[in-house]
Design a protein around this motif. Structure first.
Motif, PDB file in Angstrom:
ATOM      1  N   PRO A  11     -94.980  75.485 -10.160  1.00  0.00           N
ATOM      2  CA  PRO A  11     -95.016  76.764  -9.859  1.00  0.00           C
ATOM      3  C   PRO A  11     -94.307  77.310 -10.852  1.00  0.00           C
ATOM      4  O   PRO A  11     -93.385  76.593 -11.591  1.00  0.00           O
ATOM      5  N   ARG A  12     -94.371  78.677 -11.083  1.00  0.00           N
ATOM      6  CA  ARG A  12     -93.559  79.403 -12.063  1.00  0.00           C
ATOM      7  C   ARG A  12     -92.212  79.325 -11.609  1.00  0.00           C
ATOM      8  O   ARG A  12     -91.987  79.246 -10.598  1.00  0.00           O
ATOM      9  N   ARG A  13     -91.187  79.348 -12.483  1.00  0.00           N
ATOM     10  CA  ARG A  13     -89.948  79.229 -12.459  1.00  0.00           C
ATOM     11  C   ARG A  13     -89.253  80.150 -11.323  1.00  0.00           C
ATOM     12  O   ARG A  13     -88.719  79.832 -10.341  1.00  0.00           O
ATOM     13  N   GLU A  14     -89.661  81.565 -11.429  1.00  0.00           N
ATOM     14  CA  GLU A  14     -89.396  82.470 -10.382  1.00  0.00           C
ATOM     15  C   GLU A  14     -89.950  82.189  -8.998  1.00  0.00           C
ATOM     16  O   GLU A  14     -89.285  82.602  -8.152  1.00  0.00           O
ATOM     17  N   ASP A  15     -91.072  81.492  -9.012  1.00  0.00           N
ATOM     18  CA  ASP A  15     -91.642  81.277  -7.611  1.00  0.00           C
ATOM     19  C   ASP A  15     -91.010  79.922  -6.934  1.00  0.00           C
ATOM     20  O   ASP A  15     -91.230  79.474  -5.706  1.00  0.00           O
ATOM     21  N   ARG A  16     -89.995  79.277  -7.648  1.00  0.00           N
ATOM     22  CA  ARG A  16     -89.634  77.816  -7.119  1.00  0.00           C
ATOM     23  C   ARG A  16     -88.613  78.009  -6.239  1.00  0.00           C
ATOM     24  O   ARG A  16     -88.566  77.561  -5.274  1.00  0.00           O
ATOM     25  N   ALA A  18     -84.338  78.968  -4.396  1.00  0.00           N
ATOM     26  CA  ALA A  18     -83.291  78.393  -4.331  1.00  0.00           C
ATOM     27  C   ALA A  18     -83.206  76.974  -4.121  1.00  0.00           C
ATOM     28  O   ALA A  18     -82.482  76.200  -4.411  1.00  0.00           O
ATOM     29  N   PRO A  19     -83.971  76.570  -3.011  1.00  0.00           N
ATOM     30  CA  PRO A  19     -84.195  75.050  -2.757  1.00  0.00           C
ATOM     31  C   PRO A  19     -84.537  74.415  -4.011  1.00  0.00           C
ATOM     32  O   PRO A  19     -83.706  73.099  -4.081  1.00  0.00           O
ATOM     33  N   HIS A  20     -85.345  74.826  -4.868  1.00  0.00           N
ATOM     34  CA  HIS A  20     -85.450  74.107  -5.976  1.00  0.00           C
ATOM     35  C   HIS A  20     -84.311  73.986  -6.892  1.00  0.00           C
ATOM     36  O   HIS A  20     -84.070  72.904  -7.346  1.00  0.00           O
ATOM     37  N   ARG A  21     -83.747  75.128  -6.953  1.00  0.00           N
ATOM     38  CA  ARG A  21     -82.753  75.106  -7.878  1.00  0.00           C
ATOM     39  C   ARG A  21     -81.377  74.160  -7.226  1.00  0.00           C
ATOM     40  O   ARG A  21     -80.920  73.489  -8.142  1.00  0.00           O
ATOM     41  N   ARG A  22     -81.296  74.169  -6.197  1.00  0.00           N
ATOM     42  CA  ARG A  22     -80.434  73.388  -5.477  1.00  0.00           C
ATOM     43  C   ARG A  22     -80.514  71.789  -5.744  1.00  0.00           C
ATOM     44  O   ARG A  22     -79.769  71.136  -6.086  1.00  0.00           O
TER      45      ARG A  22
END
Length: 83
Positions: A11-16, A18-22
């Motif tokens: 998925p595009r970065r903006e679609d990922r 907060a859970p992905h970032r965490r």
């Protein structure tokens, strides 16, 4: 290229979200902790040089007020006296 042979896209970065970032941040924290341990664990197990121990022990005795004594503020030689 046939549709059934396409490479799945992330998925595009903006679609990922907060859970992905965490998850990424947690994975990085684990990796960093492991690497720091690999690099510095042996150093932390080394004994302190006697000169450093004397300095540390001398500092504690010099600045510990006696029981019941008032604590005086330390003088700072770099500060100019207030008039």
């Amino acid at each position: 290229m046939d549709d059934d042979r396409r490479i799945p896209q992330l998925p595009r970065r903006e679609d990922r979200g907060a859970p992905h970032r965490r998850r990424v941040e947690e994975a990085f924290a684990v990796w960093l902790e492991q690497k720091l341990h690999e690099l510095y664990d042996s150093v932390t197990r080394e004994p302190l040089p006697p000169e450093l121990l004397r300095l540390i022990e001398g500092q504690g005795a010099e600045h510990e007020p006696e029981e019941g004594a008032e604590r005086k503020p330390r003088e700072n030689p770099e500060r100019e006296p207030k008039d």
